[in-house]
Enzyme design. Sequence first.
Site, PDB file in Angstrom:
ATOM      1  N   HIS A 220       0.814  -1.210   0.000  1.00  0.00           N
ATOM      2  CA  HIS A 220       0.000   0.000   0.000  1.00  0.00           C
ATOM      3  C   HIS A 220       0.851   1.265   0.000  1.00  0.00           C
ATOM      4  O   HIS A 220       0.691   2.097  -0.881  1.00  0.00           O
ATOM      5  CB  HIS A 220      -1.076   0.054   1.084  1.00  0.00           C
ATOM      6  CG  HIS A 220      -1.940   1.258   0.845  1.00  0.00           C
ATOM      7  ND1 HIS A 220      -2.867   1.299  -0.160  1.00  0.00           N
ATOM      8  CD2 HIS A 220      -1.918   2.499   1.370  1.00  0.00           C
ATOM      9  CE1 HIS A 220      -3.405   2.510  -0.216  1.00  0.00           C
ATOM     10  NE2 HIS A 220      -2.845   3.251   0.696  1.00  0.00           N
ATOM     11  N   HIS A 371      -9.927   1.849 -10.427  1.00  0.00           N
ATOM     12  CA  HIS A 371      -9.409   2.724  -9.356  1.00  0.00           C
ATOM     13  C   HIS A 371      -7.952   3.101  -9.631  1.00  0.00           C
ATOM     14  O   HIS A 371      -7.596   4.278  -9.694  1.00  0.00           O
ATOM     15  CB  HIS A 371      -9.542   1.996  -8.014  1.00  0.00           C
ATOM     16  CG  HIS A 371      -8.709   2.559  -6.899  1.00  0.00           C
ATOM     17  ND1 HIS A 371      -8.940   3.806  -6.363  1.00  0.00           N
ATOM     18  CD2 HIS A 371      -7.637   2.056  -6.220  1.00  0.00           C
ATOM     19  CE1 HIS A 371      -8.049   4.040  -5.410  1.00  0.00           C
ATOM     20  NE2 HIS A 371      -7.245   2.990  -5.305  1.00  0.00           N
ATOM     21  N   PHE A 372      -7.114   2.090  -9.853  1.00  0.00           N
ATOM     22  CA  PHE A 372      -5.699   2.475  -9.889  1.00  0.00           C
ATOM     23  C   PHE A 372      -5.285   3.046 -11.242  1.00  0.00           C
ATOM     24  O   PHE A 372      -4.226   3.644 -11.349  1.00  0.00           O
ATOM     25  CB  PHE A 372      -4.780   1.373  -9.350  1.00  0.00           C
ATOM     26  CG  PHE A 372      -4.613   0.123 -10.146  1.00  0.00           C
ATOM     27  CD1 PHE A 372      -3.945   0.120 -11.359  1.00  0.00           C
ATOM     28  CD2 PHE A 372      -5.067  -1.085  -9.628  1.00  0.00           C
ATOM     29  CE1 PHE A 372      -3.752  -1.055 -12.054  1.00  0.00           C
ATOM     30  CE2 PHE A 372      -4.874  -2.266 -10.325  1.00  0.00           C
ATOM     31  CZ  PHE A 372      -4.218  -2.255 -11.542  1.00  0.00           C
ATOM     32  N   ARG A 434     -10.924  -9.045 -12.153  1.00  0.00           N
ATOM     33  CA  ARG A 434      -9.723  -8.363 -12.613  1.00  0.00           C
ATOM     34  C   ARG A 434      -8.698  -9.390 -13.081  1.00  0.00           C
ATOM     35  O   ARG A 434      -8.855 -10.580 -12.860  1.00  0.00           O
ATOM     36  CB  ARG A 434      -9.130  -7.511 -11.490  1.00  0.00           C
ATOM     37  CG  ARG A 434      -8.598  -8.335 -10.332  1.00  0.00           C
ATOM     38  CD  ARG A 434      -8.026  -7.461  -9.226  1.00  0.00           C
ATOM     39  NE  ARG A 434      -6.764  -6.859  -9.621  1.00  0.00           N
ATOM     40  CZ  ARG A 434      -5.911  -6.300  -8.762  1.00  0.00           C
ATOM     41  NH1 ARG A 434      -6.191  -6.249  -7.473  1.00  0.00           N
ATOM     42  NH2 ARG A 434      -4.788  -5.768  -9.181  1.00  0.00           N
ATOM     43  N   ARG A 435      -7.623  -8.935 -13.683  1.00  0.00           N
ATOM     44  CA  ARG A 435      -6.473  -9.718 -14.159  1.00  0.00           C
ATOM     45  C   ARG A 435      -6.877 -11.119 -14.634  1.00  0.00           C
ATOM     46  O   ARG A 435      -6.365 -12.115 -14.158  1.00  0.00           O
ATOM     47  CB  ARG A 435      -5.367  -9.775 -13.108  1.00  0.00           C
ATOM     48  CG  ARG A 435      -5.818  -9.911 -11.674  1.00  0.00           C
ATOM     49  CD  ARG A 435      -4.683 -10.204 -10.694  1.00  0.00           C
ATOM     50  NE  ARG A 435      -3.692  -9.153 -10.567  1.00  0.00           N
ATOM     51  CZ  ARG A 435      -2.876  -9.000  -9.526  1.00  0.00           C
ATOM     52  NH1 ARG A 435      -2.942  -9.825  -8.515  1.00  0.00           N
ATOM     53  NH2 ARG A 435      -2.003  -8.048  -9.499  1.00  0.00           N
TER      54      ARG A 435
END
Length: 549
Positions: A220, A371-372, A434-435
């Site tokens: 994080h 988000h990222f 995701r991924r």
Amino acid sequence: AAHPEKKVALYFVVLGFVALLIGTLFGPLQALNYAGINLYPLLEPLVKSYYQGLTLHGVLNAIVFTQLFAQGVVPYLQARELGVRPNLTLSWIAWWMVLVGLVMAAVPLLTDDATVLFTFYPPLQGHWAFYVGAALIVLSTWVTAYVSLEMWLRWKRQHPGQVTPLVTYMSVTYWLMWLLASIGLVVEAAVFLIPWSLGIAWKDGVDPLVARTLFWWTGHPIVYFWLLPVYIAAYAMLPRFAGGKLVSDPLARVVFLAFLLFSTPVGFHHQFADPGISPTWKMIHTVLTLMVAVPSLITAFTVGASLEFAGRVRGGRGVLGWIPKLPWRNPTVAAFLLAFIAFIPGGAGGIVNASFSLNYVVHNTAWVVGHFHLQVATMVTLSFMGLSFWLLPHLTGKPLVKPGVALASVWLWFIGMMVMALGLHWMGLLGVPRRTWISNMAEEGVYAQAAVPMVFNAIAGVVLLVAAAMFFYVFFATLLQSRRNAREAWEEVPFAEVLSGPEGRRSVRLMDRVGLWFGIALALVLVVYLPTLVGLFRNMVAAPGMRLW
Ligand code: HAS
């Protein structure tokens, strides 16, 4: 040369953008996968799978590019503010460490022997050269941290009793935050990943839970390691670029001190779904995560107010009339403004992620990727791109080539990322993971419910490819040309003046006791991590059958 530290800064920045160039080229392929279109066969036999491409994309863009930019720019700005010379030998050693680490990690990445994604924790196992390379890359930051701290201490000896200047304060707290944050990853690599992948220890397996917990200790705060160089530039220079002043120096210090204290003790918010960590500690990490959002909320105010001040100096009237008066035609300013705008929904989404119970709705879905991409791919990357339009001429003495193309690239990057982030958040809420190599399933109608947002991804992938092509054209055309500016046009670093300074404030003196604050930050991390880590480690030793491998 007047400033030999320029050269090493330039080498860091250029190597960083080379990493971004390679990593970015995989972006459209990732986006098209999420539109149900599989173009990976085109890259065979060079790149064998979606997952290999995803690993290259994440490692080069998120980890390597960001770090190199930080290592180049942050100590440089500090050195120029203090008027002292950084230890150039160590600065170059750090650069070579990254280069060697990069080559070591790149070989297994390219041969498909380290397709472990950018989070690279077990049970996925990569070639040892990947982990050793990654460790070298991270350890080089410790050298840079030392360079920054040593410059500061040298300055302090020459200026006893004086308050640390702002950029240096931001730089020193930044590197101390990172020293504390990076311990988790270094321990994970040294104790587990490297011996395990070499086959000299952990032959009956490592415990993924221990490794993940150590990974997220760093995983994080690393996002603030990426973010804070943007904040440093936004406090130190953006107000001046925009034609105004920084409204408050002490508030900028509060922000960096808060990041030193709260960046690291929050990692469990990536592990809400992991067993073996008590809900009490997860809740404590949630609360601390909300604390680490506060310095960004303060930044929204301070940077926002500084921009408003600039807009009003430039003749803006009324509640919002200052916004169009900002120098939007300056590609550096436009990049920062657009990046900060993207950070508003990005930050709000982060708070959703951090909310213990809401996290179950979005965890491991495409939402997190949305988000990222607002946070690191827009806020951080777009700001770095914008800063490079000032930095390259400043470091090389060469004028920016085609400012109009630079400006257009910034807008296209912003538009592409916003469209993609919208698509990804939406897909996440529709249950798309995701991924995941989903384009191989598209024909069977898996995820047909997400057909509309998938179109967003396809469009964004193409827009971003055009944006990247324009940006890199400007970047390399500027770097490689033979024209030069007149010296006075590029020599100075445009640090902003401040409206409210640090003079005579007791609070500033208290904040300046950086060693004390570092001690408190360290204690806080140990308190929120050690009980869980010790317990997990005991379980691992007591029950080897639980290990995966
Ligand atoms: Fe995050 C997952 C929570 C910030 C990056 N995050 C990720 C991952 C990445 C990432 C890469 O709690 C995925 C990792 C993986 O692969 O598994 N994140 C947060 C929170 C924040 C946050 C609470 N993240 C970032 C930043 C990143 C980043 C910064 C990169 C640089 N994130 C999470 C959580 C997860 C997560 C959970 C795990 C999810 C899961 O389940 O896996 C906060 O720091 C955000 C605070 C920000 C704000 C915004 C303030 C607004 C500002 C703009 C003002 C605008 C102005 C413009 C002034 C509160 C400062 C005015 C201009 C005009 C023209 C008017």
